[in-house]
Structures are given as structure tokens and as C-alpha cells.
Design an enzyme around this catalytic site. Structure first.
Site, PDB file in Angstrom:
ATOM      1  N   GLY A  68       0.992 -12.210   0.742  1.00 46.28           N
ATOM      2  CA  GLY A  68       0.215 -10.076  -0.372  1.00 46.28           C
ATOM      3  C   GLY A  68       0.952 -10.094  -1.581  1.00 46.28           C
ATOM      4  O   GLY A  68       1.932  -9.598  -0.737  1.00 46.28           O
ATOM      5  N   CYS A 105      -5.318   4.003  -1.883  1.00 45.62           N
ATOM      6  CA  CYS A 105      -5.690   4.706  -0.512  1.00 45.62           C
ATOM      7  C   CYS A 105      -6.598   5.688  -0.163  1.00 45.62           C
ATOM      8  O   CYS A 105      -7.161   5.603   1.617  1.00 45.62           O
ATOM      9  CB  CYS A 105      -4.293   4.373   0.052  1.00 45.62           C
ATOM     10  N   LEU A 145       5.567   4.078   0.106  1.00 44.86           N
ATOM     11  CA  LEU A 145       5.528   4.556  -1.262  1.00 44.86           C
ATOM     12  C   LEU A 145       4.412   4.986  -2.254  1.00 44.86           C
ATOM     13  O   LEU A 145       3.111   4.936  -1.608  1.00 44.86           O
ATOM     14  CB  LEU A 145       6.135   2.990  -1.772  1.00 44.86           C
TER      15      LEU A 145
HETATM   16  N1  LIG Z   1      -0.884   0.095  -3.146  1.00 48.10           N
HETATM   17  C1  LIG Z   1      -0.301   1.359  -2.515  1.00 48.10           C
HETATM   18  O1  LIG Z   1       0.789   2.338  -3.455  1.00 48.10           O
HETATM   19  C2  LIG Z   1       0.253   1.726  -1.271  1.00 48.10           C
HETATM   20  C3  LIG Z   1      -1.044   0.811  -0.470  1.00 48.10           C
HETATM   21  N2  LIG Z   1      -0.410  -0.248   1.029  1.00 48.10           N
HETATM   22  C4  LIG Z   1      -1.372  -0.741   2.224  1.00 48.10           C
HETATM   23  O2  LIG Z   1      -0.704  -1.699   1.894  1.00 48.10           O
HETATM   24  C5  LIG Z   1      -1.764  -3.023   1.511  1.00 48.10           C
HETATM   25  C6  LIG Z   1      -1.908  -3.602   0.501  1.00 48.10           C
HETATM   26  O3  LIG Z   1      -1.865  -2.487  -0.851  1.00 48.10           O
HETATM   27  P1  LIG Z   1      -2.335  -3.830  -2.746  1.00 48.10           P
HETATM   28  O4  LIG Z   1      -0.755  -4.074  -2.497  1.00 48.10           O
HETATM   29  O5  LIG Z   1      -2.119  -2.340  -3.120  1.00 48.10           O
HETATM   30  O6  LIG Z   1      -3.352  -4.255  -2.514  1.00 48.10           O
HETATM   31  P2  LIG Z   1      -3.487  -5.791  -3.637  1.00 48.10           P
HETATM   32  O7  LIG Z   1      -5.034  -5.593  -4.133  1.00 48.10           O
HETATM   33  O8  LIG Z   1      -2.510  -4.800  -4.856  1.00 48.10           O
HETATM   34  O9  LIG Z   1      -2.164  -7.050  -2.978  1.00 48.10           O
HETATM   35  C7  LIG Z   1      -2.578  -6.772  -2.174  1.00 48.10           C
HETATM   36  C8  LIG Z   1      -2.804  -9.117  -2.490  1.00 48.10           C
HETATM   37  O10 LIG Z   1      -3.038  -9.764  -1.041  1.00 48.10           O
HETATM   38  C9  LIG Z   1      -4.039 -10.975  -1.711  1.00 48.10           C
HETATM   39  N3  LIG Z   1      -4.253 -12.195  -0.424  1.00 48.10           N
HETATM   40  C10 LIG Z   1      -5.618 -11.098   0.116  1.00 48.10           C
HETATM   41  N4  LIG Z   1      -5.856 -11.703   1.623  1.00 48.10           N
HETATM   42  C11 LIG Z   1      -4.567 -12.663   1.676  1.00 48.10           C
HETATM   43  C12 LIG Z   1      -4.852 -13.947   2.442  1.00 48.10           C
HETATM   44  N5  LIG Z   1      -5.344 -14.633   2.860  1.00 48.10           N
HETATM   45  N6  LIG Z   1      -3.254 -15.275   1.900  1.00 48.10           N
HETATM   46  C13 LIG Z   1      -2.468 -14.424   1.374  1.00 48.10           C
HETATM   47  N7  LIG Z   1      -2.445 -13.649  -0.044  1.00 48.10           N
HETATM   48  C14 LIG Z   1      -3.731 -12.443   0.342  1.00 48.10           C
HETATM   49  C15 LIG Z   1      -4.437 -10.850  -2.952  1.00 48.10           C
HETATM   50  O11 LIG Z   1      -4.907 -12.007  -3.412  1.00 48.10           O
HETATM   51  C16 LIG Z   1      -3.748  -9.429  -3.742  1.00 48.10           C
HETATM   52  O12 LIG Z   1      -2.757 -10.121  -3.881  1.00 48.10           O
HETATM   53  C17 LIG Z   1      -3.132  -2.370   1.987  1.00 48.10           C
HETATM   54  O13 LIG Z   1      -3.440  -2.229   3.450  1.00 48.10           O
HETATM   55  C18 LIG Z   1      -2.913  -0.864   1.358  1.00 48.10           C
HETATM   56  O14 LIG Z   1      -4.509  -0.336   1.993  1.00 48.10           O
HETATM   57  C19 LIG Z   1       0.189   0.897   1.952  1.00 48.10           C
HETATM   58  C20 LIG Z   1       1.307   2.141   1.120  1.00 48.10           C
HETATM   59  C21 LIG Z   1       1.085   2.119  -0.671  1.00 48.10           C
HETATM   60  O1  LIG Z   2      -1.464   4.932   0.948  1.00 42.61           O
HETATM   61  C1  LIG Z   2      -0.652   4.588   0.530  1.00 42.61           C
HETATM   62  O2  LIG Z   2      -1.329   3.572  -0.894  1.00 42.61           O
HETATM   63  C2  LIG Z   2      -0.291   5.524  -0.986  1.00 42.61           C
HETATM   64  O3  LIG Z   2      -0.722   6.942  -1.065  1.00 42.61           O
HETATM   65  C3  LIG Z   2      -0.359   7.065  -1.866  1.00 42.61           C
HETATM   66  O4  LIG Z   2       0.131   7.692  -3.486  1.00 42.61           O
HETATM   67  P1  LIG Z   2      -0.129   7.342  -4.252  1.00 42.61           P
HETATM   68  O5  LIG Z   2      -1.758   6.951  -4.528  1.00 42.61           O
HETATM   69  O6  LIG Z   2       0.257   5.629  -5.298  1.00 42.61           O
HETATM   70  O7  LIG Z   2      -0.506   8.158  -5.172  1.00 42.61           O
HETATM   71  P2  LIG Z   2       0.206   9.959  -5.476  1.00 42.61           P
HETATM   72  O8  LIG Z   2       1.220  10.590  -6.067  1.00 42.61           O
HETATM   73  O9  LIG Z   2      -0.315  10.075  -4.046  1.00 42.61           O
HETATM   74  O10 LIG Z   2      -1.028  10.001  -6.006  1.00 42.61           O
HETATM   75  C4  LIG Z   2      -2.619  10.336  -5.455  1.00 42.61           C
HETATM   76  C5  LIG Z   2      -3.870  10.715  -5.948  1.00 42.61           C
HETATM   77  O11 LIG Z   2      -3.676  12.272  -5.793  1.00 42.61           O
HETATM   78  C6  LIG Z   2      -3.950  13.265  -7.190  1.00 42.61           C
HETATM   79  N1  LIG Z   2      -2.772  14.021  -6.475  1.00 42.61           N
HETATM   80  C7  LIG Z   2      -1.516  14.348  -6.375  1.00 42.61           C
HETATM   81  C8  LIG Z   2      -0.462  15.100  -6.163  1.00 42.61           C
HETATM   82  C9  LIG Z   2      -1.233  16.443  -6.688  1.00 42.61           C
HETATM   83  O12 LIG Z   2      -0.543  17.821  -6.042  1.00 42.61           O
HETATM   84  N2  LIG Z   2      -2.341  16.292  -7.045  1.00 42.61           N
HETATM   85  C10 LIG Z   2      -3.403  15.138  -7.196  1.00 42.61           C
HETATM   86  O13 LIG Z   2      -4.248  15.569  -7.954  1.00 42.61           O
HETATM   87  C11 LIG Z   2      -2.573  11.822  -8.365  1.00 42.61           C
HETATM   88  O14 LIG Z   2      -2.908  12.707  -9.369  1.00 42.61           O
HETATM   89  C12 LIG Z   2      -3.531  10.624  -8.079  1.00 42.61           C
HETATM   90  O15 LIG Z   2      -5.099  10.202  -8.130  1.00 42.61           O
HETATM   91  C13 LIG Z   2       0.786   8.202  -0.673  1.00 42.61           C
HETATM   92  O16 LIG Z   2       1.391   9.852  -1.681  1.00 42.61           O
HETATM   93  C14 LIG Z   2       1.757   7.739  -0.660  1.00 42.61           C
HETATM   94  O17 LIG Z   2       2.551   7.931   0.624  1.00 42.61           O
HETATM   95  C15 LIG Z   2       0.757   6.075   0.085  1.00 42.61           C
HETATM   96  O18 LIG Z   2       1.615   5.456   0.298  1.00 42.61           O
END
Ligand SMILES: NC(=O)C1=CN([C@@H]2O[C@H](COP(=O)(O)OP(=O)(O)OC[C@H]3O[C@@H](n4cnc5c(N)ncnc54)[C@H](O)[C@@H]3O)[C@@H](O)[C@H]2O)C=CC1
Ligand SMILES: O=C(O)[C@H]1O[C@H](OP(=O)(O)OP(=O)(O)OC[C@H]2O[C@@H](n3ccc(=O)[nH]c3=O)[C@H](O)[C@@H]2O)[C@H](O)[C@@H](O)[C@@H]1O
EC number: 1.1.1.22
Length: 480
Positions: A8, A272, A159
């Protein structure tokens, strides 16, 4: 040499692995994905995601100890530690539709690991998953194991986008959950050793598997709950003449509450918060805890209420119709410093306005026209799948135009809506914007970025979330 492979190459897999590679020059890191365009982009000068500082980190390690590849099986079979960071979308069909996490991609990754492995492996859950997923993964791996030993660890990622590199360099904590057996503890230590290259030991927390899995869902639920709490207050502020910025400042000064994450907004977005809370709600329901489920559901309900309220404010202020009126949308990403639009509140606001037949002119410094068109024509939750599996809509949304600067967006518009808090929106020449708009000229600030008094002096009718209302708006219904 320890070899790491991450399945991923998305918003999490790409940046986390790039930072591991940078901080651990003796570890070889391969990031693999089934999406060819995504991997090609990681190998090019135009990375697939915009994240401040990421280019620099990737440039320093790519080709040395950091590799991006579509050869998933080769890299998985060679790795000692396999991170899985694939999509875990909300299910749209069948049991638990609209709430439960869809583990299709996770399960297929686990089956592939079982198929291609020839040596013992530590498999790390990086994706956010329902509590107890490790048990299911363990079953898939051990039932197909061919005598290979697997240890499953939960190492959720905290993050935030826009600050991912900063967050990874200097995390509040790294959480590692594992089995409390000698083999489990050994695996936990091995992963701890990786992070210990740059994270102080007291910030690396170790727990049992279920605590680690649940802590991730809990952390996102608590964060989103703070935003819904302040947003609920913003409605009361508007009704009473209190100012939400003053209220949240005063509340946040209590050291038990703290000042962060108390900014009222048009609603939270991002890939998320909603997905993870729905998942939490489903888990509570499955565990016979309907009251707990109901409690967390309210966080989403307030978020939907806030987005609806914003649209209704716009329409009711503008004589109860926006049909064929040009409305400038400033900002489409779900927050500043990212081009990510997943679950951005802008989608709901734009769809609400289009439902009332508005003509939209959208400007966001990081979001392409193509992305906006896809977002506005896609069904709920369809975005959270690998790119090539997303349903494509052949039609474009006719009443939407994307432009490349705020002045073009606002020219001849009846109203300006600010939906992302990009810094540049604070510095715009609002006098020039006013002069080029239809009158009365409205500003609806969903992020509290403008100086309300200054804009009112220019002549605008201004609505800013949770701020004392303009005389114009006082007798208008906020929610139909
Ligand atoms: N976006 C964020 O800020 C955060 C996301 N997460 C979690 O991390 C996970 C991934 O999120 P993102 O990176 O944002 O998603 P994303 O959609 O950007 O990346 C996921 C990637 O996995 C690939 N993929 C799917 N199935 C696959 C397989 N079987 N083999 C190889 N590649 C495969 C897809 O093509 C895609 O590029 C989710 O569970 C999300 O909830 C956790 C913390 C922060
Ligand atoms: O699991 C995840 O995907 C991540 O989700 C959030 O991170 P993210 O969604 O990237 O960004 P945030 O800064 O949390 O903002 C989320 C949303 O809340 C809104 N927000 C944030 C803060 C605030 O005071 N008010 C508010 O409306 C932002 O504008 C945005 O739309 C969490 O902050 C991360 O710790 C977590 O890893």
C-alpha cells in the site's frame, strides 16, 4: 540487513516508509502497490501526494534503501517485516453496510503474504482496522502457513495530513501491540528497534493487540468529538451573540482541556474520522452496547448538521434561492496544505448548493478540475478503493467550473464561500473582490479565516461560523 516491505503506497504507506528509510539507512525498504500509476508517480518527480517536506525525504533515499515497486510478491517474499497499509473503506453493501469496515483489501493482502512467503515474517497492521482484526489475519496466515511462523503486530498510524513528515519525525507516541507470548514479545522488540533509531524510548508504547487496535479508533473518535463539540457550540454562539473563537480560547485555557483541535468549522472531513467512527459504532452494536454506539454516532450527526446548517445559511441569506447565481468556492481540500479531498466538507456543501441549482466556480491551490468533477459525481464511500477499482463517472457536473485563482472564481459572483483554511485566503484583496462582484455581495466563511469587521466595512454581508451574526442574517432561519 533487515528488509521491510509495505503493501500500500498511499498517504500512509508512502510517507511512513520514506521516513523509516531516511532514519534507518541500514534497513532496506520496499513500498509496493497494485496501482501502476501510483508506483510510477512515486518513482517520478511528481509524487502522487502533496505533503510538505515529503519530496525532500524521498529524494534522499529513493534508489538507495527506498524502493517503490509493483512487484508485490517478490518484495513480500524477501521481507522480514511486512507492513500492510491498504484501504479499509466503509462497506457499502451487505452485512454492516454504511458502517462496518470492508476488509477485502486487507484479506487479499494477507492471503497473498501466505501464498508467497518462504520464511518467517512479522506482519504489521498499519491500516486502521476493527478491533480483533489481528485474530482474523492470524487465522488466514496460520491456516495457509506451510510451516512458516507469523507474528501479527498492531502499529496504528497517528500522522495527520499536511503535517505528516513533521508528525513522523517527532511523533507524540508510537504504539505497538503484540501477543503476550515469548515470540510475540520478540516481534514487538524487533519493531521497537526500528523506531528507536529516532523516536525516544519513552514515546514507544507497547500494549496487547486489542488495546493497540482499539486505541487508534478511540483516538480518532476523541479528536472528532472535540470538533463536533465546538461546532455544536458554534450554533449556540450564533443564537446568543457569543463568539466561538473567544469561547474555545477560554475553554482551551483549562490545562485539562488544552487549546488544540478546538477550531469551529464547516465540519470535519478527511478519509478517516467518519469511517473510523462508523466502524466504532458498528463494533459497539455487535458487542451489544447500543448506548455506547449511539453516543459516538452523535459526533457524525453533529458534523452532518454543521454542513447542512452552512448550506441553509447561504441559501436563506440569499433570498431563499441560489438558482443560477454564481457562487465562488474558495478551497476544496479537506484541510490546508494537502490536495486530499476525501470526505471533504466541500463535497456536501457544493452538492447542497447544486441541489438548489447554483452555478459554482471553484478554486483550490492543490486540487485539480478532474478530481473535483470525480468527487462531485461519485457515490458515498466509493472513493476509498484503489484508483483503478473506483467507478468512473462519464459525465461532468455541468454547473461547476474550476479556475486557477481566487479572483477569477469571485468575478461576477453573488457570494464567496471559504471551505478550506488556505493561508492565501487571509491575504486576498477583498476590496478588489467586492468591486468585481454582484451586489449585495456575500461572504460565507466556513473556516473563520477572514477579518469579519474589515469585510463588513468594505460592504460585504458576512457570515462566519459561530461569530455574532450580521444584522442581515438575524431573522433568517439557519436550518430549514
Ligand atoms: N490518510 C491518513 O492520514 C491516515 C490513514 N490511516 C489508515 O491507513 C490505511 C491506508 O490509508 P491511506 O494511505 O490514506 O489510503 P490510500 O488509498 O492512500 O492508500 C492505500 C493503497 O493501498 C493499495 N492497495 C489496496 N489493496 C492492495 C493490495 N491488495 N495489494 C497492494 N496494494 C493495495 C491501493 O492501491 C492504495 O494505493 C487506512 O486504513 C486508513 O484508515 C491511518 C492514519 C492516517
Ligand atoms: O487516522 C487518520 O487518518 C488521521 O486522522 C486525523 O488526521 P487528518 O484527517 O489528516 O487531519 P486533521 O488535522 O485531524 O483534520 C481532520 C478534519 O478536521 C478539521 N478540523 C481539525 C481541527 C479543528 O480544530 N477543527 C476542524 O474542523 C480539519 O479541517 C479536517 O477537515 C488525525 O488528526 C490523525 O491523528 C489520524 O492519524
Amino acid at each position: 540487513m533487515v528488509k521491510i516491505c509495505c503493501i500500500g503506497a498511499g498517504y500512509v504507506g508512502g510517507p511512513t516508509m520514506a521516513v523509516i528509510a531516511l532514519k534507518c539507512p541500514k534497513i532496506e525498504v520496499a513500498v509496493v502497490d497494485i496501482s501502476v500509476p501510483r508506483i510510477n508517480a512515486w518513482n517520478s518527480d511528481q509524487l502522487p501526494i502533496y505533503e510538505p517536506g515529503l519530496d525532500d525525504v524521498v529524494k534522499q533515499c529513493r534508489g538507495k534503501n527506498l524502493f517503490f515497486s509493483t512487484d508485490v510478491e517478490k518484495h513480500v517474499s524477501e521481507a522480514d517485516i511486512v507492513f500492510v497499509s491498504v484501504n479499509t473503506p466503509t462497506k457499502t453493501r451487505g452485512l454492516g453496510a454504511g458502517k462496518a469496515a470492508d476488509l477485502t483489501y486487507w484479506e487479499s493482502a494477507a492471503r497473498m503474504i501466505a501464498d508467497v512467503s518462504k520464511s518467517d515474517k512479522i506482519v504489521v497492521e498499519k491500516s486502521t482496522v476493527p478491533v480483533k482484526t489481528a485474530e482474523a489475519i492470524e487465522k488466514i496466515l496460520t491456516h495457509n502457513s506451510k510451516g512458516i511462523n507469523y507474528q501479527i503486530l498492531s502499529n496504528p498510524e497517528f500522522l495527520a495530513e499536511g503535517t505528516a513528515i513533521q508528525d513522523l519525525f517527532n511523533p507524540d507516541r508510537v504504539l505497538i501491540g503484540g501477543r503476550e507470548t515469548p515470540e510475540g514479545l520478540k516481534a514487538v522488540q524487533k519493531l521497537k528497534d526500528v523506531y528507536a533509531h529516532w523516536v525516544p524510548e519513552d514515546r514507544i508504547l507497547t500494549t496487547n493487540l486489542w488495546s493497540a487496535e482499539l486505541s487508534k479508533l478511540a483516538a480518532n473518535a476523541f479528536l472528532a468529538q472535540r470538533i463536533s463539540s465546538v461546532n455544536a457550540m458554534s450554533a449556540l454562539c450564533e443564537a446568543t451573540g457569543a463568539d466561538v473563537s473567544q469561547v474555545s480560547y477560554a475553554v482551551g485555557k483549562d490545562s485539562r482541556i488544552g487549546p488544540k483541535f478546538l477550531n469551529a468549522s464547516v465540519g470535519f472531513g478527511g478519509s478517516c474520522f467518519q469511517k473510523d467512527i462508523l466502524n466504532l459504532v458498528y463494533i459497539c452494536e455487535c458487542n451489544g452496547l447500543p448506548e455506547v454506539a449511539e453516543y459516538w454516532k452523535q459526533v457524525i450527526k453533529i458534523n452532518d448538521y454543521q454542513k447542512n446548517r452552512f448550506v441553509n445559511r447561504i441559501v436563506s441569506s440569499m433570498f431563499n434561492t441560489v438558482a443560477n447565481k454564481k457562487i465562488a468556492i474558495l478551497g476544496f481540500a479537506f484541510k490546508k496544505d494537502t490536495g486530499d479531498t476525501r470526505e471533504t466538507p466541500a463535497i456536501d456543501v457544493c452538492q447542497g448548493l447544486l441541489g438548489d441549482k447554483a452555478q459554482l466556480s471553484i478554486y483550490d491551490p492543490q486540487v485539480t478540475d478532474d478530481q473535483i468533477q470525480r468527487d462531485l459525481s461519485m457515490n458515498k464511500f466509493d472513493w476509498d478503493h484503489p484508483l483503478h477499482l473506483q467507478p468512473m463517472s462519464p459525465t461532468t457536473v455541468k454547473k461547476v467550473q474550476t479556475v486557477w485563482n481566487a479572483y477569477d472564481a469571485t468575478k461576477d459572483a453573488h457570494a464567496v464561500c471559504i471551505l478550506t483554511e488556505w493561508d492565501e485566503f487571509k491575504q486576498l484583496d477583498y476590496q478588489k473582490i467586492y468591486d468585481n462582484m454582484q451586489k449585495p455581495a456575500f461572504v460565507f466563511d466556513g473556516r473563520n479565516v477572514v477579518n469579519v469587521n474589515k469585510l463588513r466595512e468594505i460592504g460585504f454581508i458576512v457570515y462566519s461560523i459561530g461569530k455574532p451574526l450580521d444584522a442581515w442574517l438575524k431573522d433568517m432561519p439557519a436550518v430549514a
